[in-house]
Design a protein around this motif. Structure first.
Motif, PDB file in Angstrom:
ATOM      1  N   GLU A 148      31.539 -10.586 -33.567  1.00 18.38           N
ATOM      2  CA  GLU A 148      31.202 -11.049 -32.218  1.00 18.38           C
ATOM      3  C   GLU A 148      31.492 -12.545 -32.086  1.00 18.38           C
ATOM      4  O   GLU A 148      32.029 -13.010 -31.071  1.00 18.38           O
ATOM      5  N   HIS A 151      35.003 -13.083 -31.718  1.00 20.58           N
ATOM      6  CA  HIS A 151      35.445 -12.761 -30.352  1.00 20.58           C
ATOM      7  C   HIS A 151      35.094 -13.897 -29.405  1.00 20.58           C
ATOM      8  O   HIS A 151      35.902 -14.288 -28.549  1.00 20.58           O
ATOM      9  N   LEU A 152      33.847 -14.390 -29.575  1.00 21.59           N
ATOM     10  CA  LEU A 152      33.413 -15.478 -28.701  1.00 21.59           C
ATOM     11  C   LEU A 152      34.293 -16.705 -28.901  1.00 21.59           C
ATOM     12  O   LEU A 152      34.656 -17.389 -27.940  1.00 21.59           O
ATOM     13  N   GLU A 153      34.596 -16.958 -30.168  1.00 22.47           N
ATOM     14  CA  GLU A 153      35.458 -18.110 -30.451  1.00 22.47           C
ATOM     15  C   GLU A 153      36.807 -17.956 -29.762  1.00 22.47           C
ATOM     16  O   GLU A 153      37.327 -18.896 -29.155  1.00 22.47           O
ATOM     17  N   VAL A 154      37.315 -16.710 -29.845  1.00 20.68           N
ATOM     18  CA  VAL A 154      38.605 -16.457 -29.194  1.00 20.68           C
ATOM     19  C   VAL A 154      38.480 -16.686 -27.692  1.00 20.68           C
ATOM     20  O   VAL A 154      39.337 -17.315 -27.054  1.00 20.68           O
ATOM     21  N   LYS A 155      37.335 -16.169 -27.139  1.00 18.45           N
ATOM     22  CA  LYS A 155      37.116 -16.335 -25.693  1.00 18.45           C
ATOM     23  C   LYS A 155      37.029 -17.815 -25.336  1.00 18.45           C
ATOM     24  O   LYS A 155      37.621 -18.268 -24.342  1.00 18.45           O
ATOM     25  N   ILE A 156      36.231 -18.538 -26.151  1.00 17.44           N
ATOM     26  CA  ILE A 156      36.072 -19.969 -25.869  1.00 17.44           C
ATOM     27  C   ILE A 156      37.423 -20.673 -25.922  1.00 17.44           C
ATOM     28  O   ILE A 156      37.747 -21.506 -25.071  1.00 17.44           O
ATOM     29  N   ASN A 158      40.277 -19.294 -25.381  1.00 15.11           N
ATOM     30  CA  ASN A 158      41.047 -18.913 -24.192  1.00 15.11           C
ATOM     31  C   ASN A 158      40.580 -19.695 -22.972  1.00 15.11           C
ATOM     32  O   ASN A 158      41.390 -20.202 -22.185  1.00 15.11           O
ATOM     33  N   VAL A 159      39.206 -19.756 -22.830  1.00 18.64           N
ATOM     34  CA  VAL A 159      38.664 -20.455 -21.665  1.00 18.64           C
ATOM     35  C   VAL A 159      39.044 -21.927 -21.700  1.00 18.64           C
ATOM     36  O   VAL A 159      39.393 -22.532 -20.678  1.00 18.64           O
ATOM     37  N   GLU A 162      42.442 -22.221 -20.704  1.00 17.16           N
ATOM     38  CA  GLU A 162      42.503 -22.029 -19.248  1.00 17.16           C
ATOM     39  C   GLU A 162      42.051 -23.284 -18.515  1.00 17.16           C
ATOM     40  O   GLU A 162      42.649 -23.702 -17.514  1.00 17.16           O
TER      41      GLU A 162
END
Ligand SMILES: [Ca+2]
Length: 492
Positions: A148, A151-156, A158-159, A162
């Protein structure tokens, strides 16, 4: 020697006669040693052997004595020895047994200890198993958490990427916006120039096919176009003798207003009066309610009460606010049904509703007061000696009395006109004025006043049509006022 041999021969003969077969070997001088006990079973009896002793004849000169007592004693003696031996053996075995018992006892303790140890071992095994399961569970959970987290790291990431893109985009847009602003400014200058030229050339002429524009140079323009608060006395309203005096502006004038977005009117704390309903705001005030606020008003012949903002800060008080614009928070580009029933916030921008205004203005003789404020915080007013609406089947036609005030009469052109909305065209223009002016009004062809138009910040606005909140006789059709307020009150 010959005599002894004979004696032995006689004895043996006697033994044979009295005791049967005696197995053994006769030794000289030791007859009693190691004799076997006589067999008593029949089998042995059948195996009796016979011996023939050849005894030399001798001459017996005296009595012969034969005794068997000696052999019985020997037998008894053997038995006792055996017993003693047996006792020894027994005692020895007993000692061995005792020794073994001790060993067994010790072994028993060891067995118990072993049992206990085995039990403990089982408990430890189960405990170890449990701990192992817990450990596995923990490992799985941590692995999930790690997944998890990843995943969060990947999301962060990505964000963040962005955001970086957005920031870059934002900077680009800022640059573009600055360029556009320059362009708009240049165009504004050109438009102003063109407008002035147009006014000079086509003054008071309507263009064909587009909504008629009102004159943008008002008759009642203030004395000083370049308004300076200090010079003109702040936001004090220019009055004529008939104007109802603002009680709070008596005394020294208020300090100049620095913020152009400050509310032009006093913002009283919202008072909600639960008494009533009253016939109108005047009756509410006469009943002892001196503060401005939301009141429940029920005109004669009306079906139910309505909420109205009663304004008591202006002499003589008892004003029912039927329309108010202050901050552009409410959209006024609405349909007939909305304008009929009313909309907005009673303590903010709102439209009381044509039906409610009709009910109020038909129960008594009412007058109308319109208060206007521009972006230099200057207030003017227009008062009409009477106001009445005709019923809905007459499209709420406006009936106004005579004008007085310092704002200029921008309503006279609308007197006797029916109300027009975007979905009900009752104006004198070939098109629908509500479409061009973005609000409902008693349009003629089309408007000298458009108080239900679009609220633009800053005054002069740029729009394809004259759709701002304007009062043409005050600041012209291309100037959108900061705030306006329409109030009615029964004539004393
Ligand atoms: Ca029309």
């Amino acid at each position: 020697m010959k005599t002894d041999k004979w004696t032995l021969g006689v004895l043996l003969c006697l033994l044979l006669c009295t005791g049967g077969c005696i197995k053994g070997q006769l030794k000289s001088n030791n007859v009693s040693q190691n004799r076997y006990p006589r067999s008593t079973n029949d089998q042995n009896a059948e195996k009796k052997c016979g011996y023939t002793f050849l005894v030399p004849q001798q001459k017996i000169t005296g009595p012969v004595c034969a005794s068997i007592k000696g052999s019985d004693a020997q037998k008894d003696q053997v038995t006792r020895m055996d017993l003693e031996n047996l006792k020894d053996v027994l005692s020895k075995q007993k000692r061995d047994i005792e020794t073994l018992q001790v060993v067994v006892d010790v072994d028993g303790n060891i067995v118990n200890e072993v049992k206990l140890l085995r039990k403990e071992s089982r408990n430890m095994n189960s405990r170890v198993t449990q701990l192992y399961m817990q450990l596995l569970h923990e490992i799985i959970r941590k692995r999930d958490n790690l997944l998890e987290l990843s995943h969060l790291e990947v999301k962060i990431l990505n964000v963040t990427a962005e955001m970086l893109k957005m920031a870059t985009r934002y900077r680009e847009l800022e640059v573009k916006y600055a360029a556009m602003t320059d362009l708009v400014n240049n165009q504004s200058v050109i438009i102003s120039t063109l407008e002035e030229q147009c006014l000079r050339i086509f003054s008071r002429k309507d263009t064909h096919g587009s909504p008629p524009l009102v004159k943008v140079v008002p008759q009642h323009i203030p004395n000083s176009q370049s308004y300076t608060p200090g010079l003109l006395g702040g936001n004090e309203i220019q009055r004529d003798p008939g104007y109802p005096r603002d009680r709070e502006s008596r005394g020294p004038p208020p300090p100049p207003v620095s913020s152009s977005t400050r509310s032009p009117f006093r913002i009283p704390p919202v008072t909600i009066v639960n008494d009533g309903p009253f016939r109108d705001c005047k009756q509410a005030k006469e009943s002892g309610h001196a503060s401005s606020g939301i009141y429940l008003i029920k005109p004669d012949n009306s079906k139910g009460p309505m909420q109205v903002w009663c304004e008591n800060s202006l002499d003589p008080g008892g004003w029912a606010v039927i329309q108010k614009r202050t901050d552009g928070s409410i959209n006024f580009f609405r349909n007939w049904e909305n304008y009929k029933k009313g909309f907005g916030n009673i303590d903010g921008e709102y439209w009381l509703g044509l039906e409610n205004i009709y009910m109020l203005t038909n129960q008594d003789n009412y007058k109308l007061l319109i208060e206007l404020e521009d972006w230099s915080n200057k207030k003017v007013y227009a008062e009409y000696s009477s106001i009445r609406l005709e019923p809905e089947n007459e499209f709420y036609k406006l009936r106004l009395g005579t004008y007085q005030g310092n704002a200029g009469d921008s309503m006279v052109w609308h007197n006797g006109k029916q109300f027009t909305t975007l979905d009900r065209d009752r104006d004198s223009y070939t098109g629908n004025c509500a479409h061009f002016h973005k609000g409902g009004w008693w349009y003629n062809a089309c408007a000298h006043s458009n108080l239900n138009g679009v609220w633009y910040r800053g005054g002069h606005y740029r729009s394809k049509h004259q759709d701002g909140i304007y009062w043409a006789e005050y600041r012209g059709g291309s100037y959108s006022l900061k705030s306006v307020q329409m109030m009615i009150r029964p004539i004393d």
